[in-house]
Design an enzyme around this catalytic site. Structure first.
Site, short mmCIF file in Angstrom:
data_model
loop_
_atom_site.label_atom_id
_atom_site.label_comp_id
_atom_site.label_asym_id
_atom_site.label_seq_id
_atom_site.Cartn_x
_atom_site.Cartn_y
_atom_site.Cartn_z
CG ASP A 29 -11.88 -0.36 -15.93
OD1 ASP A 29 -12.79 -0.14 -15.10
OD2 ASP A 29 -11.40 0.52 -16.67
CE LYS A 33 -18.68 5.39 -16.12
NZ LYS A 33 -17.68 4.78 -16.97
CE1 TYR A 37 -11.33 7.08 -21.57
CE2 TYR A 37 -13.08 6.62 -19.99
CZ TYR A 37 -12.12 7.49 -20.51
OH TYR A 37 -11.96 8.73 -19.96
C1 LIG Z 1 -16.21 5.37 -17.02
C2 LIG Z 1 -15.06 4.43 -17.05
C3 LIG Z 1 -13.81 4.78 -16.54
C4 LIG Z 1 -13.48 6.16 -16.05
O1 LIG Z 1 -14.24 6.55 -14.96
P1 LIG Z 1 -14.37 8.12 -14.64
O2 LIG Z 1 -15.17 8.16 -13.38
O3 LIG Z 1 -15.05 8.72 -15.82
O4 LIG Z 1 -12.99 8.65 -14.46
C5 LIG Z 1 -12.83 3.81 -16.49
N1 LIG Z 1 -13.07 2.56 -16.95
C6 LIG Z 1 -14.26 2.20 -17.47
C7 LIG Z 1 -14.46 0.80 -17.93
C8 LIG Z 1 -15.29 3.14 -17.55
O5 LIG Z 1 -16.45 2.78 -18.12
#
Ligand SMILES: *Cc1c(COP(=O)(O)O)cnc(C)c1O
Length: 431
Positions: free
Chosen positions: A233, A261, A145
């Site tokens: 990511d 995060k 994701y």
């Molecule tokens: C949470 C997450 C996102 C998206 O971040 P948001 O602050 O919710 O837009 C993208 N990549 C990874 C791996 C994530 O865990």
């Protein structure tokens, strides 16, 4: 009085004015059934709902909280900052301090630009990679994701590096025409029209899936071979699995990093970075446009800096050790209770796979394998059995468990005990 409303009543009110009653779908309990608890407050490892029920919280805002809720250093940082104004549309010292703290900790990262979410960080990193390479095609992995931007909301195909289908209504085929999807843990063969390969170096959005030995190294080599950029990511893994993130932990260095995060200490934030050479392609220096009214928001910068300052390298070692010991006993307890379970650990990140008694799955190495376990449908009853016992797991079988620095040994031991009982109750209900 607001607090005289029950969870049910709050959710009914919410559904009137907010689509589905939530501002992010997983919160709705759609995949586990039932009514979500509406949180009134959170302190440390706990959250309290509007009915006064207290839960030991393994959601921790899906990883945004590392120190636990309302940690004094974060509360203080935000309080001090907000009194001097919360946004200006001008440079502030706070963004420099957080950028320096991150650059100092992440080997190979020279510059970072802050945005307001992980989605934005990834979206911008991909644009930068395309602008830098002058190529359009991007490669992602099935089950990873990367936020909800059009180009990355793509459902995986089968086989190697297939063109996917839109993963959501409203995403036009054109938006994903240049997005190729490959199975996790297999190194796709790239062409020289690929701008970038984006990957969760530890996959934590299809439950937990660990990179196999050689996977990330293989991606690095394949990107180098064709001149594509490798993007990690690390929105979940950054500053959670260790002070330098996955790149440091796993020994593979990407060209671009995405964070979110943890680096906002619970406030809205994202960031993407890499070498000065690549980052010089961003406006105002370069041709790749990217901006934001609230980017580098002073409150988020202060909260994030407070968190990074509060956590020592040794804290990560201890957190990892505690989480991994917990994972083993927790898994054992669920199995003793009679369910099949697998609780893989990557640093302090824990997966949680639940299946019927007697199943013989192994720890998944890609989305298809993770999905096969999720589709046994036993996560939901286990989730509810734990929730009834005061332990909040994520309300979905593709999420991971977050042990924060605020979870005490006693609380973890209690969770293990409750897990056996919860599993046994699920087995009884099955019979
Ligand atoms: C949470 C997450 C996102 C998206 O971040 P948001 O602050 O919710 O837009 C993208 N990549 C990874 C791996 C994530 O865990």
């Amino acid at each position: 009085m607001a607090d005289s409303f029950t969870n049910e009543q709050w959710f009914e009110r919410a559904k009137e004015v907010i689509p589905g009653g939530v501002n992010s779908p997983v919160r709705s309990f759609r995949s586990v059934g039932g009514t979500p608890y509406t949180v009134r407050s959170g302190h440390g490892s706990h959250v309290t709902d509007v009915e006064g029920r207290v839960y030991l919280d393994f959601v921790q805002s899906y990883g945004a909280s590392l120190l636990g809720h309302a940690h004094p250093v974060v509360v203080d940082a935000v309080e001090v900052t907000v009194k001097n104004g919360s946004t200006f549309g001008a440079p502030t010292p706070g963004e420099v301090l957080l950028a320096e703290a991150i650059v100092e900790r992440v080997e190979g990262l020279e510059q970072i630009r802050f945005v307001s979410s992980g989605t934005e960080a990834v979206m911008s990193a991909v644009r930068l990679a395309r602008g830098f390479t002058g190529r359009d095609k991007i490669v992602k992995f099935d089950g990873c994701y990367h936020g909800h931007s059009d180009q990355l909301l793509v459902a995986g195909g089968s086989g190697v590096a297939e063109l996917g289908l839109p993963g959501s209504a409203g995403v036009p085929g054109g938006a994903i025409a240049d997005t190729w999807v490959a199975p996790y843990n297999e190194v796709p063969r790239l062409d020289d029209d690929v701008a970038c390969v984006i990957v969760e170096p530890i996959a934590a959005n299809m439950n937990l899936v660990q990179p196999k030995e050689g996977f990330l190294e293989g991606l690095r080599a394949e990107c180098d071979r064709v001149g594509a950029l490798l993007i990690f990511d690390e929105v979940i893994t950054g500053f959670r699995v260790g002070p330098g993130g996955c790149a440091d932990l796993l020994g593979v260095t990407p060209d671009l990093w995405c964070f979110g995060k943890v680096i906002g200490g619970g406030l809205p934030v994202g960031g993407f970075g890499g070498s000065k050479e690549i980052l010089s392609y961003l406006a105002p220096q370069g041709p790749v446009y990217q901006g934001g009214t609230l980017s580098g928001n002073p409150l988020a910068m202060a909260a994030g800096k407070a968190v990074l300052d509060a956590v020592t390298p040794n804290d990560y070692v201890e957190l990892t050790e505690r989480a991994q010991n917990f994972a083993r006993s927790f898994c054992g307890a669920i199995r003793k209770g009679g369910l099949w379970a697998c609780v893989p650990a990557a640093g302090p990140l824990l997966g949680l796979y639940i299946a019927p008694p007697g199943s013989d799955f192994s720890a998944p190495s890609n989305y298809a394998e993770s999905k096969a376990i999720a589709e046994t449908g036993l996560y939901a009853p286990f989730f509810h059995a734990m929730l009834e016992r005061g332990v909040a797991l994520a309300p979905g079988s593709y999420e991971v468990m977050f042990v924060s620095m605020a979870h005490s040994d006693e609380e973890l031991a209690m969770t293990i005990e409750l897990a056996q009982d919860a599993a046994a109750s699920v087995v009884t209900a099955l019979a």
